[in-house]
Write an enzyme that holds these catalytic residues in place. Structure first.
Site, short mmCIF file in Angstrom:
data_model
loop_
_atom_site.label_atom_id
_atom_site.label_comp_id
_atom_site.label_asym_id
_atom_site.label_seq_id
_atom_site.Cartn_x
_atom_site.Cartn_y
_atom_site.Cartn_z
N HIS A 61 2.18 1.89 -3.43
CA HIS A 61 1.16 2.49 -4.30
C HIS A 61 1.06 3.99 -4.04
O HIS A 61 0.93 4.79 -4.97
CB HIS A 61 -0.20 1.82 -4.06
CG HIS A 61 -0.30 0.44 -4.63
ND1 HIS A 61 -0.23 0.18 -5.97
CD2 HIS A 61 -0.50 -0.75 -4.01
CE1 HIS A 61 -0.37 -1.12 -6.17
NE2 HIS A 61 -0.52 -1.71 -5.00
N THR A 99 0.82 -1.20 0.00
CA THR A 99 0.00 0.00 0.00
C THR A 99 0.86 1.26 0.00
O THR A 99 0.58 2.23 -0.71
CB THR A 99 -0.93 0.00 1.23
OG1 THR A 99 -1.78 -1.13 1.18
CG2 THR A 99 -1.76 1.27 1.30
#
Length: 342
Positions: A43, A40
């Protein structure tokens, strides 16, 4: 305090001085010791399509961490100053049907630490005391820092009974490898893990799987035959999010087989539902951790001797975050940890 910040809508992160977080009566303030870098976070650093939808800069990143409690709010019980804690990064509303029924991991108003609110890539982080998991037994700080992804692995692996079962794990990323280690510790008979990365398959060998399988060279069906599994795998743990992985898993399950699916696909894809129906296969979606049954299981597994150290391959002082993020994004690594005490 110093923190890693997504300052604006675009690629990159910045190490900046920001105000210390403000705490309420039900919160704890934690001095961060170690943090783990998650997909995450990668990203958000890249600010890809998902991050553009999910994140509003400026934001302090990070949700995998361990730290020491430095102050507590007036209403806090069960957590004390000086406690070593990891954090449950899903903050729930407490008032929806699932929360009131004790199924907090199913709260549909969940806010993610380091995604929907400022996170733990900082010298201090504030957290509701109900989200702090106190380590009552000695634990390696790097291991405690990755309790969040370890919880994903435990939640997935323990979705179904494992004793004596033949288990197929598709995807040898860090969480897949940890899930394989849990399956071994919990008494599975054979554990096969698949990937196309020889580096990550070598990491998986270190946690004691029965067979590592490079599916670019060898099929799951061949592995099944090599192990003498006449009826197929009993348990499937799908950790990759790849359509070919799930299809191959479904095709090699025994009748009545059970699949727990943590891997998150990037788009919709077709599967053989006739095989699922006629073979009476159960598929369970898994997201995050059960609060807090999974956390109890995690601590007990570590206390019982489960060793996660083979999964941790990179350790960096937080000032070297660029190199750490590059390492984590390379695919030639396990878990990468930042040290905030340096």
């Amino acid at each position: 305090m110093k923190a890693l910040v997504k300052e604006e809508a675009g690629p990159g992160l910045s190490l900046r001085h920001v105000p210390e977080p403000v705490t309420g009566r039900g919160d704890v303030l934690i001095r961060v010791l170690r943090t783990g870098i998650c997909g995450t976070d990668l990203h958000i650093r890249a600010f890809d399509g998902w991050a553009r939808r999910a994140v509003r800069p400026p934001l302090v990143l990070g949700h995998e961490f361990v730290g020491e409690v430095t102050s507590i709010g007036g209403d806090v019980t069960g957590v004390r100053v000086g406690d070593l804690v990891s954090g449950e990064g899903h903050l729930v509303c407490g008032t929806c049907r699932n929360c009131l029924a004790g199924r907090r991991h199913l709260c549909h108003r969940t806010v993610g630490l380091g995604v929907g609110r400022d996170g733990a890539f900082a010298e201090y982080v504030a957290l509701p005391a109900s989200n702090a998991w106190v380590h009552h037994h000695p634990i390696d700080l790097d291991t405690a820092a990755i309790f969040d992804p370890f919880g994903n692995a435990v939640h997935t692996a323990l979705s179904f009974p494992l004793v004596g079962e033949d288990v197929l794990v598709t995807g040898a990323g860090p969480i897949g490898i940890m899930a394989a280690a849990v399956a071994r510790h919990a008494g599975a008979r054979n554990i096969v893990i698949t990937d196309v990365s020889e580096y990550r398959l070598e990491l998986a060998r270190r946690v004691g799987v029965s067979l590592t399988l490079n599916v670019a060279k060898t099929s799951v069906a061949e592995a099944k035959e090599r192990l003498g599994l006449q009826e197929g795998f009993d348990i499937g743990l799908e950790m990759s999010g790849r359509p070919e992985a799930l299809r191959g898993m479904i095709a090699n399950m025994t009748h009545g087989g059970r699949i727990a699916m943590l891997g998150l696909p990037t788009e919709e894809f077709a599967v053989d539902f006739s095989r699922i129906v006629t073979s009476m296969i159960t598929i369970k979606g898994v997201y995050g951790r059960e609060m807090f049954e999974t956390w109890y299981a995690m601590s007990v597994l570590i206390e019982g001797g489960l060793d996660l150290s083979p999964v941790i391959t990179g350790r960096y002082p937080y000032q070297d975050f660029e190199a750490a993020f590059d390492d984590a994004a390379s695919g030639q690594c396990g878990k990468v940890v930042l040290d905030w005490t340096a």
